[in-house]
Design an enzyme around this catalytic site. Structure first.
Site, PDB file in Angstrom:
ATOM      1  CG  ASP A   2      98.487 110.479  70.053  1.00 50.27           C
ATOM      2  OD1 ASP A   2      99.698 110.537  70.284  1.00 50.27           O
ATOM      3  OD2 ASP A   2      97.718 109.668  70.604  1.00 50.27           O
ATOM      4  CB  CYS A  20      75.276 131.145 101.160  1.00 54.11           C
ATOM      5  SG  CYS A  20      74.770 132.083 102.607  1.00 54.11           S
TER       6      CYS A  20
END
Length: 520
Positions: free
Chosen positions: A445, A38
């Protein structure tokens, strides 16, 4: 090494008993008294601890002889992305398995593609996942078939084809052998297929900031190719994507629970699994926010950002060539101008689809073969940009560069930066969006260097790299948080929002590194 050694039984036990959705897909609970495994969120009454064994991968539980629970449905659990991220052998092999390599090639070819021997690859998989590569592949196919049987009204023969089985007989035998029931015994018929639509539930691990991801995509959406509303994303699909004629897909929030709804229209059943895989990657549905936050929150700069947006994900792109072209188009111009150029490109060179499968989706992004010799100056693209786009298209066609998932970040960047007009920033950005590499990092950047600075003056690229060393292996997520923070701090009238725009699109004043590479 035991495949379960990394699982902390106390943590698993607490997560299982509290049904903590943050652990969904990170482990599975196998119950010896029932032979069932499960998800930790299973609504069934919890089994006694002495009957429980924990597994990190569904394939490991199935290899041990357990069957998937019919209530919590392990096929809906998000994947444990930690196994597939980065440059490790197992990570690259798992991505190739997801790309369907083992449907066409033997395990020996998978091993060759990731640079190890067949036996070594099997050993790595068993040691770390608890199942061999073939077992992982088989479990993936069977769980997808189980989802189609449960959620759609597709004929069983179509389910077999969609899951990659060559015949109904082979599918029935594999399904019965693994799950001890025939596929028809699992068949339900809820509303799942309307006209030509397949509707599937795609789970994720919370928290998940779907609105932020839609914002990112909306700011660069191309009319005719895609549509982004306040709560949905839709896109036209090319025939090579559908295995049939042009189709389209739409992604919206699921009506309840931690999931998105995927509608696929006009696709051949044999292409469904590939489409689902691409959508999961594009929307970063298998990320583990806890693991990412555990690393990034240690940095004083990132800690408040992680707290403010704990569900921020890494937006992917549907098509690698499209992302590469749009990154080039956006060098040294605003996001609005870049989108205008991309829209002109589509209008001029994109194939018109008639009749349109959806009213406002009627154009395909141009192929590399179309742009390899195209004259782009008539749509406002500079000669330098046009030459770069043609060069990338030709390099893709002749195999000098590609988007194959087994290559490392270093290999990818090295090959792309060898092309004229493609510098480190562009290569790293493409790796973020297309490879979805969690450690891709455009260190040149200027926005990042400014936000990471303590005194207002931008850090040097080297200083930013040193600062970001503690963010590994999740530097790409740090980038998204810093871009988002920069966007929120920018006055609206002058906004160059990095969360809504690639920094390559942020204007000449913000892109000196890209300006330099464009002149190469």
């Amino acid at each position: 090494m035991d495949a379960r050694a990394a699982l902390d039984p106390l943590v698993c036990e607490q997560a299982r008993l509290s049904r903590d959705a943050r652990f969904d897909g990170l482990f599975f609970t196998a119950v010896g008294s029932t032979g069932i495994y499960c998800r930790p969120v299973c609504p069934a009454p919890p089994p006694r601890p002495e009957n429980v064994t924990y597994y990190e991968h569904a394939a490991a539980a199935e290899a041990a002889g357990y069957r998937p629970c019919l209530r919590c449905r392990p096929e809906l659990a998000p994947g444990d992305d930690s196994w597939r991220r980065g440059d490790a052998v197992v990570a690259r092999a798992l991505k190739l398995i997801e790309d369907g390599l083992l449907s066409m090639e033997p395990v020996a070819e998978l091993a060759r593609r990731v640079g190890v021997g067949d036996r070594q690859l099997r050993r790595l998989f068993v040691d770390r996942l608890g199942a061999a590569p073939a077992g992982v592949h088989a479990t993936r196919r069977l769980l997808f078939a189980k989802q189609l049987l449960t959620e759609t009204g597709m004929p069983i023969i179509e389910v077999a084809m969609a899951a990659g089985f060559g015949s109904l007989r082979r599918f029935n035998a594999a399904f019965r052998d693994a799950y001890r029931m025939a596929p028809r015994e699992l068949r339900r018929r809820p509303p799942g297929r309307a006209h030509d639509a397949i509707i599937l539930k795609l789970g994720y691990r919370p928290p998940y900031d779907f609105p932020a991801l839609l914002d990112f995509l909306r700011s660069r959406s191309l009319p005719g190719v895609e549509r982004v509303d306040t709560d949905s994303y839709a896109r036209l699909l090319a025939p090579e994507d559908t295995g049939a004629g042009p189709g389209w897909l739409q992604v919206t929030p699921w009506r309840d629970g931690h999931a998105l709804e995927l509608q696929v229209h006009g696709a051949a059943t044999t292409h469904l699994l590939a489409i689902v895989t691409r959508v999961r990657r594009m929307f970063d549905l298998d990320a583990d926010p806890q693991v990412i936050a555990a690393t990034l929150s240690r940095d004083p700069l990132l800690a408040p950002l992680m707290q403010a947006r704990p569900g921020l994900r890494l937006p992917g792109g549907w098509d690698g060539f499209e992302i590469a072209v749009r990154a080039i188009l956006g060098q040294q111009v605003s996001v609005a101008a870049a989108r205008t150029l991309a829209a002109r490109l589509v209008e001029r060179f994109g194939a018109e689809v008639e009749p349109a499968p959806a009213t406002d989706l009627h154009r395909l992004f141009p192929r590399a073969s179309t742009l390899a010799d195209a004259d782009l100056t008539g749509i406002g693209v500079t000669r330098t940009r046009a030459a770069t786009i043609r060069g990338v298209a030709r390099a893709l066609l002749d195999g000098r560069v590609d988007f194959r998932s087994e290559q490392t970040l270093e290999q990818f960047a090295s090959r792309w930066t060898a092309l004229p007009g493609i510098g480190p920033w562009t290569a790293q950005y493409i790796a973020m969006r297309v490879l979805r590499h969690p450690d891709a990092f455009p260190a040149e950047d200027l926005v990042l260097r400014r936000v990471a600075s303590n005194d207002g003056d931008p850090l040097t690229t080297r200083s930013l790299m040193e600062t970001a060393s503690g963010w590994q292996p999740w530097r790409a997520y740090a980038v998204m948080h810093l871009w988002c923070h920069a966007a929120e701090a920018t006055p609206p009238a002058r906004s160059r929002s990095p969360i809504h725009a690639d920094p390559t699109l942020a204007g000449a004043a913000l892109r000196p590194p890209e300006a330099a590479e464009a002149r190469r």
